[in-house]
Design a protein around this motif. Structure first.
Motif, PDB file in Angstrom:
ATOM      1  N   HIS A 192      45.020  47.982  57.817  1.00  0.00           N
ATOM      2  CA  HIS A 192      45.980  46.936  58.165  1.00  0.00           C
ATOM      3  C   HIS A 192      46.676  46.296  56.972  1.00  0.00           C
ATOM      4  CE1 HIS A 192      44.514  47.048  62.307  1.00  0.00           C
ATOM      5  NE2 HIS A 192      43.282  46.991  61.835  1.00  0.00           N
ATOM      6  N   LEU A 193      46.091  46.389  55.777  1.00  0.00           N
ATOM      7  CA  LEU A 193      46.664  45.724  54.609  1.00  0.00           C
ATOM      8  C   LEU A 193      46.650  46.647  53.397  1.00  0.00           C
ATOM      9  CD1 LEU A 193      44.924  42.224  54.902  1.00  0.00           C
ATOM     10  CD2 LEU A 193      47.345  42.704  55.312  1.00  0.00           C
ATOM     11  N   PRO A 194      47.673  46.549  52.535  1.00  0.00           N
ATOM     12  CA  PRO A 194      47.661  47.341  51.299  1.00  0.00           C
ATOM     13  C   PRO A 194      46.583  46.845  50.354  1.00  0.00           C
ATOM     14  CG  PRO A 194      49.560  45.860  51.357  1.00  0.00           C
ATOM     15  CD  PRO A 194      48.906  45.766  52.698  1.00  0.00           C
ATOM     16  N   ILE A 195      45.992  47.733  49.610  1.00  0.00           N
ATOM     17  CA  ILE A 195      44.863  47.423  48.753  1.00  0.00           C
ATOM     18  C   ILE A 195      45.200  46.328  47.736  1.00  0.00           C
ATOM     19  CG2 ILE A 195      45.447  49.255  47.109  1.00  0.00           C
ATOM     20  CD1 ILE A 195      41.883  48.100  48.052  1.00  0.00           C
ATOM     21  N   GLU A 196      46.477  46.284  47.266  1.00  0.00           N
ATOM     22  CA  GLU A 196      46.841  45.299  46.251  1.00  0.00           C
ATOM     23  C   GLU A 196      46.876  43.864  46.800  1.00  0.00           C
ATOM     24  OE1 GLU A 196      50.690  47.246  47.767  1.00  0.00           O
ATOM     25  OE2 GLU A 196      48.692  47.890  47.131  1.00  0.00           O
ATOM     26  N   GLU A 197      46.847  43.714  48.120  1.00  0.00           N
ATOM     27  CA  GLU A 197      46.843  42.372  48.712  1.00  0.00           C
ATOM     28  C   GLU A 197      45.429  41.887  49.032  1.00  0.00           C
ATOM     29  OE1 GLU A 197      49.562  41.865  51.917  1.00  0.00           O
ATOM     30  OE2 GLU A 197      51.296  42.515  50.755  1.00  0.00           O
ATOM     31  N   LEU A 198      44.443  42.707  48.686  1.00  0.00           N
ATOM     32  CA  LEU A 198      43.055  42.361  48.950  1.00  0.00           C
ATOM     33  C   LEU A 198      42.351  41.973  47.652  1.00  0.00           C
ATOM     34  CD1 LEU A 198      42.299  45.342  51.358  1.00  0.00           C
ATOM     35  CD2 LEU A 198      42.899  42.999  52.003  1.00  0.00           C
ATOM     36  N   ILE A 199      41.321  41.140  47.763  1.00  0.00           N
ATOM     37  CA  ILE A 199      40.567  40.681  46.597  1.00  0.00           C
ATOM     38  C   ILE A 199      39.214  41.387  46.560  1.00  0.00           C
ATOM     39  CG2 ILE A 199      39.585  38.694  45.400  1.00  0.00           C
ATOM     40  CD1 ILE A 199      42.528  38.367  45.635  1.00  0.00           C
ATOM     41  N   GLN A 200      38.946  42.076  45.458  1.00  0.00           N
ATOM     42  CA  GLN A 200      37.638  42.689  45.262  1.00  0.00           C
ATOM     43  C   GLN A 200      36.621  41.592  44.928  1.00  0.00           C
ATOM     44  OE1 GLN A 200      37.204  46.015  45.518  1.00  0.00           O
ATOM     45  NE2 GLN A 200      39.341  46.701  45.540  1.00  0.00           N
ATOM     46  N   MET A 201      35.458  41.632  45.539  1.00  0.00           N
ATOM     47  CA  MET A 201      34.469  40.581  45.331  1.00  0.00           C
ATOM     48  C   MET A 201      34.125  40.410  43.850  1.00  0.00           C
ATOM     49  SD  MET A 201      32.805  38.321  47.136  1.00  0.00           S
ATOM     50  CE  MET A 201      32.593  38.954  48.807  1.00  0.00           C
ATOM     51  N   GLU A 202      34.024  41.513  43.123  1.00  0.00           N
ATOM     52  CA  GLU A 202      33.645  41.420  41.711  1.00  0.00           C
ATOM     53  C   GLU A 202      34.765  40.828  40.847  1.00  0.00           C
ATOM     54  OE1 GLU A 202      34.797  45.756  42.616  1.00  0.00           O
ATOM     55  OE2 GLU A 202      33.661  44.114  43.551  1.00  0.00           O
ATOM     56  N   LYS A 203      35.969  40.702  41.410  1.00  0.00           N
ATOM     57  CA  LYS A 203      37.085  40.120  40.670  1.00  0.00           C
ATOM     58  C   LYS A 203      37.513  38.772  41.241  1.00  0.00           C
ATOM     59  CE  LYS A 203      38.947  44.567  39.110  1.00  0.00           C
ATOM     60  NZ  LYS A 203      40.133  45.462  39.058  1.00  0.00           N
ATOM     61  N   LEU A 204      36.681  38.217  42.114  1.00  0.00           N
ATOM     62  CA  LEU A 204      37.040  36.964  42.775  1.00  0.00           C
ATOM     63  C   LEU A 204      37.186  35.819  41.782  1.00  0.00           C
ATOM     64  CD1 LEU A 204      37.521  35.230  45.269  1.00  0.00           C
ATOM     65  CD2 LEU A 204      35.044  35.061  45.572  1.00  0.00           C
ATOM     66  N   ASP A 205      36.267  35.731  40.821  1.00  0.00           N
ATOM     67  CA  ASP A 205      36.343  34.635  39.854  1.00  0.00           C
ATOM     68  C   ASP A 205      37.642  34.692  39.060  1.00  0.00           C
ATOM     69  OD1 ASP A 205      35.535  36.985  38.625  1.00  0.00           O
ATOM     70  OD2 ASP A 205      34.141  36.010  37.240  1.00  0.00           O
ATOM     71  N   GLU A 206      38.083  35.901  38.693  1.00  0.00           N
ATOM     72  CA  GLU A 206      39.335  36.052  37.957  1.00  0.00           C
ATOM     73  C   GLU A 206      40.515  35.609  38.810  1.00  0.00           C
ATOM     74  OE1 GLU A 206      39.877  39.991  36.368  1.00  0.00           O
ATOM     75  OE2 GLU A 206      37.743  40.216  35.945  1.00  0.00           O
ATOM     76  N   ALA A 207      40.500  35.980  40.085  1.00  0.00           N
ATOM     77  CA  ALA A 207      41.595  35.626  40.986  1.00  0.00           C
ATOM     78  C   ALA A 207      41.691  34.112  41.164  1.00  0.00           C
ATOM     79  CB  ALA A 207      41.404  36.311  42.337  1.00  0.00           C
ATOM     80  N   ILE A 208      40.539  33.454  41.319  1.00  0.00           N
ATOM     81  CA  ILE A 208      40.538  32.001  41.492  1.00  0.00           C
ATOM     82  C   ILE A 208      41.130  31.320  40.262  1.00  0.00           C
ATOM     83  CG2 ILE A 208      39.073  29.951  41.674  1.00  0.00           C
ATOM     84  CD1 ILE A 208      37.146  31.652  43.396  1.00  0.00           C
ATOM     85  N   GLN A 209      40.681  31.745  39.085  1.00  0.00           N
ATOM     86  CA  GLN A 209      41.169  31.122  37.853  1.00  0.00           C
ATOM     87  C   GLN A 209      42.662  31.378  37.634  1.00  0.00           C
ATOM     88  OE1 GLN A 209      38.196  31.334  34.423  1.00  0.00           O
ATOM     89  NE2 GLN A 209      37.238  32.704  35.889  1.00  0.00           N
ATOM     90  N   LYS A 210      43.162  32.467  38.173  1.00  0.00           N
ATOM     91  CA  LYS A 210      44.577  32.804  37.999  1.00  0.00           C
ATOM     92  C   LYS A 210      45.493  31.884  38.799  1.00  0.00           C
ATOM     93  CE  LYS A 210      47.534  36.907  37.730  1.00  0.00           C
ATOM     94  NZ  LYS A 210      47.597  38.389  37.886  1.00  0.00           N
ATOM     95  N   VAL A 211      45.002  31.370  39.925  1.00  0.00           N
ATOM     96  CA  VAL A 211      45.873  30.603  40.815  1.00  0.00           C
ATOM     97  C   VAL A 211      45.504  29.120  40.931  1.00  0.00           C
ATOM     98  CG1 VAL A 211      46.319  32.662  42.208  1.00  0.00           C
ATOM     99  CG2 VAL A 211      44.494  31.086  42.907  1.00  0.00           C
ATOM    100  N   GLU A 212      44.342  28.719  40.407  1.00  0.00           N
ATOM    101  CA  GLU A 212      43.828  27.383  40.708  1.00  0.00           C
ATOM    102  C   GLU A 212      44.748  26.247  40.268  1.00  0.00           C
ATOM    103  OE1 GLU A 212      40.132  26.586  38.817  1.00  0.00           O
ATOM    104  OE2 GLU A 212      40.723  27.437  36.890  1.00  0.00           O
ATOM    105  N   ASN A 213      45.560  26.459  39.255  1.00  0.00           N
ATOM    106  CA  ASN A 213      46.442  25.387  38.794  1.00  0.00           C
ATOM    107  C   ASN A 213      47.662  25.193  39.691  1.00  0.00           C
ATOM    108  OD1 ASN A 213      44.838  24.782  36.550  1.00  0.00           O
ATOM    109  ND2 ASN A 213      45.863  26.309  35.280  1.00  0.00           N
ATOM    110  N   TYR A 214      47.894  26.144  40.598  1.00  0.00           N
ATOM    111  CA  TYR A 214      49.091  26.087  41.424  1.00  0.00           C
ATOM    112  C   TYR A 214      48.831  25.617  42.857  1.00  0.00           C
ATOM    113  CZ  TYR A 214      50.776  29.087  37.640  1.00  0.00           C
ATOM    114  OH  TYR A 214      51.105  29.599  36.410  1.00  0.00           O
ATOM    115  N   VAL A 215      47.583  25.663  43.300  1.00  0.00           N
ATOM    116  CA  VAL A 215      47.307  25.419  44.719  1.00  0.00           C
ATOM    117  C   VAL A 215      46.338  24.252  44.912  1.00  0.00           C
ATOM    118  CG1 VAL A 215      47.741  27.824  45.321  1.00  0.00           C
ATOM    119  CG2 VAL A 215      45.397  27.097  44.788  1.00  0.00           C
ATOM    120  N   ASP A 216      46.326  23.742  46.140  1.00  0.00           N
ATOM    121  CA  ASP A 216      45.433  22.645  46.501  1.00  0.00           C
ATOM    122  C   ASP A 216      44.154  23.145  47.161  1.00  0.00           C
ATOM    123  OD1 ASP A 216      47.184  20.253  45.871  1.00  0.00           O
ATOM    124  OD2 ASP A 216      48.505  21.366  47.221  1.00  0.00           O
TER     125      ASP A 216
END
Length: 240
Positions: A192-216
Motif C-alpha cells: 500500500h505504501l512506497p518503502i521511502e515513506e515508511l520508517i525503519q525501526m532501527e532508524k526511528l531515532d534518526e527520523a525523530i531528530q530530523k523533524v523534531e524542531n519543525y513539529v509539535d
C-alpha cells in the motif's frame, strides 16, 4: 514538550481493542483512531472513541471522520454525540474510496470546518497535509486555520520548514505521521505504501531528530504489529 500520538487500530474484538488502547494510553499523550483505513470495512472511529472514553476517562482521543461516507446532517449528529461523550478532537478526512457500497461525497474537509464551527466554536478540528502537493495548495489548506494539521506524506520534505513556520505562525499545531515498518507488517505495508515513506525501526531515532524542531508532535502507526508500535513509543520518549 511534543505530543506523542499513537494510532489505535480499529479491531473488531472489543476485549483486544480495549486492552491495546490501555497500552497506548500508558505510553502516549493522545490516541488517534482511524476511520475505515484504505476504505475497508472496520468498526466506526466514532463508536470506538466512545467505547474507549467510557472505559478510560482520562484518555485524550482524536476521532477520525471519513467525510466521503456521510452528509451534512450526519456530520452534525456525529459531532454532537461525540461531544456528549467528552470527545473534542476531530481529524476531518475525505477518506479512500469505499470498498463496499457507494460514496456520498456531500462535503469536503475544508467545508466541514465551517459547518462544525458554526455550531460548536470550542472544537479542535484537524486537517491533513500532503507535502507532495504544490506549495500553493498546501498554503490554501493552512489558511483554513484548523486547530491542528497532520502531515501524512512524505514524512520529510524540503517544504517542511516553510510549512512549519506558516502553521505555527497562526498558532495551529503541526503533527507528522510516522508509519513504522517491521518484519511483522512488512508484506502488508509494501502493498500500500512506497518503502521511502515508511520508517525503519532501527532508524526511528534518526527520523525523530530530523523533524523534531519543525513539529509539535508525531503520530506513530505500526499496522498489524502492536508490539512494534509500543516499542516505537518507548523509543520516542527518549527524544520527544
Amino acid at each position: 514538550m511534543k505530543d506523542i500520538i499513537a494510532e489505535l487500530t480499529p479491531y473488531s474484538n472489543k476485549e483486544k481493542l480495549l486492552r491495546y488502547a490501555k497500552d497506548l494510553i500508558e505510553y502516549s499523550d493522545i490516541i488517534d483512531i482511524p476511520d475505515a483505513p484504505l476504505g475497508m470495512p472496520s468498526p466506526s472511529s466514532s463508536i470506538i472513541s466512545c467505547l474507549v472514553k467510557d472505559k478510560f476517562d482520562s484518555a485524550n482521543i482524536i476521532t477520525n471522520l471519513r467525510l466521503l461516507d456521510i452528509n451534512r446532517l450526519n456530520l452534525i449528529n456525529t459531532i454532537t454525540a461525540l461531544k456528549m461523550n467528552q470527545i473534542n478532537n476531530f481529524l476531518l478526512v475525505r477518506g479512500d474510496l469505499p470498498q463496499v457500497g457507494k460514496k456520498i461525497d456531500d462535503i469536503t474537509p475544508d467545508e466541514a470546518i465551517d459547518i462544525i464551527r458554526s455550531k460548536y466554536i470550542d472544537t479542535n478540528l484537524g486537517l491533513l497535509l500532503n507535502l507532495n502537493k504544490p506549495i500553493r495548495e498546501i498554503n490554501d489548506r493552512i489558511e483554513r486555520r484548523a486547530s491542528f494539521y497532520l502531515i501524512t506524506r512524505p514524512w520529510f520534505s524540503e517544504k517542511l520548514e516553510e510549512v512549519s513556520k506558516k502553521v505555527k505562525g497562526q498558532r495551529s499545531k503541526l503533527y507528522l505521521y510516522f508509519v513504522l515498518i517491521t518484519e511483522k507488517n512488512r508484506e502488508f505495508l509494501l502493498k500500500h505504501l512506497p518503502i521511502e515513506e515508511l520508517i525503519q525501526m532501527e532508524k526511528l531515532d534518526e527520523a525523530i531528530q530530523k523533524v523534531e524542531n519543525y513539529v509539535d508532535g508525531i503520530l506513530f502507526s505500526s499496522p498489524m504489529d502492536h508490539e512494534g508500535l509500543i516499542n516505537s513509543l518507548k523509543i520516542s520518549h527518549k527524544f520527544i
